[in-house]
Design an enzyme around this catalytic site. Structure first.
Site, PDB file in Angstrom:
ATOM      1  N   GLU A 141      -4.281  -5.097  19.221  1.00  0.00           N
ATOM      2  CA  GLU A 141      -3.349  -5.277  18.106  1.00  0.00           C
ATOM      3  C   GLU A 141      -2.381  -4.110  17.977  1.00  0.00           C
ATOM      4  OE1 GLU A 141      -3.829  -4.947  13.244  1.00  0.00           O
ATOM      5  OE2 GLU A 141      -5.526  -5.635  14.455  1.00  0.00           O
ATOM      6  N   ASP A 144      -6.075  -3.797   1.231  1.00  0.00           N
ATOM      7  CA  ASP A 144      -4.828  -3.667   0.471  1.00  0.00           C
ATOM      8  C   ASP A 144      -4.076  -4.982   0.380  1.00  0.00           C
ATOM      9  OD1 ASP A 144      -2.571  -2.910   2.909  1.00  0.00           O
ATOM     10  OD2 ASP A 144      -4.623  -2.318   3.256  1.00  0.00           O
ATOM     11  N   ASN A 184       0.801  -1.211   0.000  1.00  0.00           N
ATOM     12  CA  ASN A 184       0.000   0.000   0.000  1.00  0.00           C
ATOM     13  C   ASN A 184       0.842   1.274   0.000  1.00  0.00           C
ATOM     14  OD1 ASN A 184      -2.395   1.288  -0.155  1.00  0.00           O
ATOM     15  ND2 ASN A 184      -3.055   0.866   1.935  1.00  0.00           N
ATOM     16  N   ASP A 218      -7.495  -2.294  17.295  1.00  0.00           N
ATOM     17  CA  ASP A 218      -6.182  -2.057  16.678  1.00  0.00           C
ATOM     18  C   ASP A 218      -5.586  -0.764  17.211  1.00  0.00           C
ATOM     19  OD1 ASP A 218      -5.036  -2.303  13.185  1.00  0.00           O
ATOM     20  OD2 ASP A 218      -3.977  -1.766  15.034  1.00  0.00           O
ATOM     21  N   HIS A 266      -2.825   0.307  16.337  1.00  0.00           N
ATOM     22  CA  HIS A 266      -2.154   0.845  15.152  1.00  0.00           C
ATOM     23  C   HIS A 266      -0.815   1.518  15.458  1.00  0.00           C
ATOM     24  CE1 HIS A 266      -2.464   1.912  10.810  1.00  0.00           C
ATOM     25  NE2 HIS A 266      -3.183   0.819  10.829  1.00  0.00           N
ATOM     26  N   HIS A 325      -3.595 -10.774   8.718  1.00  0.00           N
ATOM     27  CA  HIS A 325      -3.974  -9.436   8.263  1.00  0.00           C
ATOM     28  C   HIS A 325      -4.819  -9.571   7.005  1.00  0.00           C
ATOM     29  CE1 HIS A 325      -2.297  -5.248   6.888  1.00  0.00           C
ATOM     30  NE2 HIS A 325      -3.348  -5.097   7.643  1.00  0.00           N
ATOM     31  N   ARG A 335     -14.198  -5.986  15.245  1.00  0.00           N
ATOM     32  CA  ARG A 335     -13.155  -5.030  15.628  1.00  0.00           C
ATOM     33  C   ARG A 335     -13.804  -3.672  15.814  1.00  0.00           C
ATOM     34  NH1 ARG A 335      -8.289  -2.589  11.957  1.00  0.00           N
ATOM     35  NH2 ARG A 335      -9.982  -1.150  11.375  1.00  0.00           N
ATOM     36  N   TRP A 363       1.457   6.479  12.356  1.00  0.00           N
ATOM     37  CA  TRP A 363       0.056   6.536  11.918  1.00  0.00           C
ATOM     38  C   TRP A 363      -0.622   5.253  12.178  1.00  0.00           C
ATOM     39  CZ3 TRP A 363      -2.602   3.786   8.152  1.00  0.00           C
ATOM     40  CH2 TRP A 363      -3.926   4.246   7.943  1.00  0.00           C
ATOM     41  N   GLU A 377      -8.992 -11.574   9.654  1.00  0.00           N
ATOM     42  CA  GLU A 377      -9.565 -10.254   9.370  1.00  0.00           C
ATOM     43  C   GLU A 377     -10.205 -10.300   7.984  1.00  0.00           C
ATOM     44  OE1 GLU A 377      -8.112  -5.559   9.145  1.00  0.00           O
ATOM     45  OE2 GLU A 377      -6.619  -7.163   9.133  1.00  0.00           O
ATOM     46  N   GLU A 435       1.548  -7.428  11.280  1.00  0.00           N
ATOM     47  CA  GLU A 435       1.112  -7.152   9.901  1.00  0.00           C
ATOM     48  C   GLU A 435       2.181  -6.454   9.093  1.00  0.00           C
ATOM     49  OE1 GLU A 435      -1.400  -3.053   9.799  1.00  0.00           O
ATOM     50  OE2 GLU A 435      -2.374  -4.730  10.853  1.00  0.00           O
ATOM     51  N   HIS A 453     -14.806  -5.003  10.537  1.00  0.00           N
ATOM     52  CA  HIS A 453     -14.432  -3.670  11.021  1.00  0.00           C
ATOM     53  C   HIS A 453     -15.642  -2.818  11.336  1.00  0.00           C
ATOM     54  CE1 HIS A 453     -10.185  -3.347   9.013  1.00  0.00           C
ATOM     55  NE2 HIS A 453     -10.344  -4.477   9.661  1.00  0.00           N
ATOM     56  N   TYR A 471      -7.351   6.641  12.532  1.00  0.00           N
ATOM     57  CA  TYR A 471      -7.316   5.414  11.743  1.00  0.00           C
ATOM     58  C   TYR A 471      -8.561   4.565  12.000  1.00  0.00           C
ATOM     59  CZ  TYR A 471      -6.940   0.598  10.678  1.00  0.00           C
ATOM     60  OH  TYR A 471      -7.250  -0.633  10.221  1.00  0.00           O
ATOM     61  N   ARG A 485       0.010 -11.849  13.227  1.00  0.00           N
ATOM     62  CA  ARG A 485      -0.797 -11.027  12.309  1.00  0.00           C
ATOM     63  C   ARG A 485      -0.222 -10.938  10.896  1.00  0.00           C
ATOM     64  NH1 ARG A 485      -5.149  -9.070  11.414  1.00  0.00           N
ATOM     65  NH2 ARG A 485      -4.726  -6.866  11.154  1.00  0.00           N
TER      66      ARG A 485
HETATM   67  C1  CS2 Z   1      -4.785  -2.203   9.586  1.00  0.00           C
HETATM   68  C2  CS2 Z   1      -4.595  -2.029   8.113  1.00  0.00           C
HETATM   69  O1  CS2 Z   1      -6.433  -3.777   9.064  1.00  0.00           O
HETATM   70  C3  CS2 Z   1      -5.552  -3.459   9.864  1.00  0.00           C
HETATM   71  O2  CS2 Z   1      -5.295  -4.118  10.862  1.00  0.00           O
HETATM   72  O3  CS2 Z   1      -3.701  -2.126  10.376  1.00  0.00           O
HETATM   73  O4  CS2 Z   1      -5.782  -1.611   7.589  1.00  0.00           O
HETATM   74  C4  CS2 Z   1      -3.509  -1.071   7.731  1.00  0.00           C
HETATM   75  O5  CS2 Z   1      -3.777   0.197   8.155  1.00  0.00           O
HETATM   76  C5  CS2 Z   1      -3.373  -1.067   6.218  1.00  0.00           C
HETATM   77  O6  CS2 Z   1      -3.122  -2.373   5.794  1.00  0.00           O
HETATM   78  C6  CS2 Z   1      -2.239  -0.167   5.753  1.00  0.00           C
HETATM   79  O7  CS2 Z   1      -2.078  -0.296   4.407  1.00  0.00           O
HETATM   80 MG    MG Z   2      -3.716  -3.465  12.004  1.00  0.00          MG
END
Ligand code: CS2
Ligand code: MG
Length: 409
Positions: free
Chosen positions: A243, A323, A37, A217, A219, A319, A147, A409, A346, A269, A122, A159, A290
């Protein structure tokens, strides 16, 4: 049998995807996902300039040998671009081997260890009512694990909150990477987040009860002690997992988190090789792996890390955002079906446009995924549909704190 063509296919239905297609002299094709991504063309170039020339005239049967050749002969090992490139080759070779054998890949990995793969969806909201609506929407769609991500009072964009707008004005639903010439700047305040999140899970548990598996998450945004504090504060709400609570580079951080909380931890991930998990698994610092097939070097290393993790009762939590292309997603469903230590997958549904380019056999019924029983990975590429969606540059957002400091991020 010999590989006679190796094509790097780039398309952008709703978001950018890079796919490798290998074809043998018997006309058998194999697909592999190489989507990274926000850096898609870097992988496409690595494949076009450095890998596809090495694949021509190779025996497609020799998956492990080809994997080791691409990993070791590069000298410069690991890293997201290299490992996404090797992943695409590995997946494509497993796809070809399945088609030659007339078997779905999970049968080549030892057969099914379960009838289906529990998935999580999600849910997100800018406030409690919209979050509750989003949870109900996912429960109605069949998900049995959710989630939870929410907006944080005082923070403009966070996010994982689908309804908030991107700089392009498009909703987040499908993709956090915004199309355009520069990454979108977002703001962050960990103390505000730590104050707000326990209240959210308290409200969700009150509304939906104690049984529903809930995931969150972090993140990569907390310091080790902040992550320890959050893990502890969320214990009353019995999360399935927390996560990416800290940036993944500092693996020692999880020792401190483990000292303070029993909230299960999931990470990986952004990991690219089995070596990234070694200490975390050996020291029992995580509960879920992950990794994703596309960013981890493919099906072969994903199976290997899960076999290692099994010795420590650590389960899979692959994961699966948008993407990861339908090819990469299907590939890891085959691994998930075959391994013993499966945890959860996921699942962010792809857009209609993407599902037109990638013709799939997978199913999602009553909260459970299945890759299907078509020979190989079970995904075909529709060239005509793909041609209608040329590549468009896109970047993931980045964060700045109130004082202007760049933050994870
Ligand atoms: C995230 C992802 O799904 C998740 O757990 O961490 O959506 C992540 O932000 C994206 O894969 C980034 O490209
Ligand atoms: Mg994640």
């Amino acid at each position: 049998m010999r590989i006679v063509t190796a094509e790097v296919l780039v398309t952008s239905p709703s978001r950018n995807f890079v796919t490798l297609r290998l074809t043998t002299d018997d006309g058998i094709t194999g697909l592999g996902d190489a989507t990274l991504n926000g850096r898609e063309l870097a992988v496409a170039s690595y494949l076009n300039e450095h890998v596809t020339p090495l694949l021509l005239d190779r025996d497609p049967h020799r998956i492990e040998d080809t994997w080791q050749f691409l990993y070791r002969s590069a000298y410069w090992r690991r890293g997201p671009v290299t490992m996404a490139s090797i992943a695409a080759v590995d997946m494509a070779l497993w796809d070809i081997k399945g088609k030659i054998a007339g078997l779905p890949v999970y049968q080549l990995l030892g057969g099914a260890s379960r009838t289906g793969l529990r998935a999580y969806g999600h849910a997100s909201g800018t406030d409690m009512p919209s979050l509750f609506d989003s949870i109900r929407h996912h429960l109605d769609a069949g998900y049995q694990s959710i989630r939870v991500q929410t907006a944080i009072p005082g923070i403009k964009a966070v996010y994982g909150v689908a309804s908030q707008k991107q700089s392009s004005g498009q909703r987040y639903d499908y993709e956090p990477a915004g199309r355009g010439a520069f990454p979108q700047e977002e703001d962050w305040d960990t103390r505000a987040y730590l104050r707000h999140l326990p209240k959210v899970f308290d409200a969700v548990r009150n509304e939906f009860g104690p049984e529903l598996p809930l995931l969150h998450d972090g993140h990569h945004r907390m310091t080790p002690i902040q992550a320890a504090k959050l893990g502890k504060a969320l214990e009353p709400y019995d999360l399935y997992w927390l996560e990416d609570c800290t940036p993944a580079e500092n693996q020692e951080a999880l020792r401190l988190v483990r000292q303070h909380t029993t909230t299960p931890l999931a990470i990986g991930e952004v990991f690219n090789t089995v070596y990234d998990f070694q200490a975390l698994i050996k020291e029992q610092l995580i509960d879920y792996v992950r990794a994703a097939s596309t960013h981890f070097g493919g099906i072969s290393p994903l199976k290997k890390i899960m076999d290692y993790a099994a010795q420590y009762q650590i389960k899979s939590g692959f994961h699966g955002p948008t993407d990861i292309s339908p090819v990469g997603f299907a590939a890891q469903l085959h691994v998930g079906l075959a391994i013993h230590n499966y945890g959860i997958q996921e699942f962010m549904p792809q857009s209609q446009a993407t599902n037109t380019v990638f013709e799939q056999n997978m199913s999602f019924v009553d909260g459970y995924l299945h890759p299907g029983d078509a020979p190989g990975i079970g995904v075909e590429y529709n060239d005509d549909a793909a041609k209608a969606h040329p590549y468009q540059r896109a970047y993931l957002p980045f964060n700045r704190l109130a004082d202007g400091t760049v933050h994870d991020w």
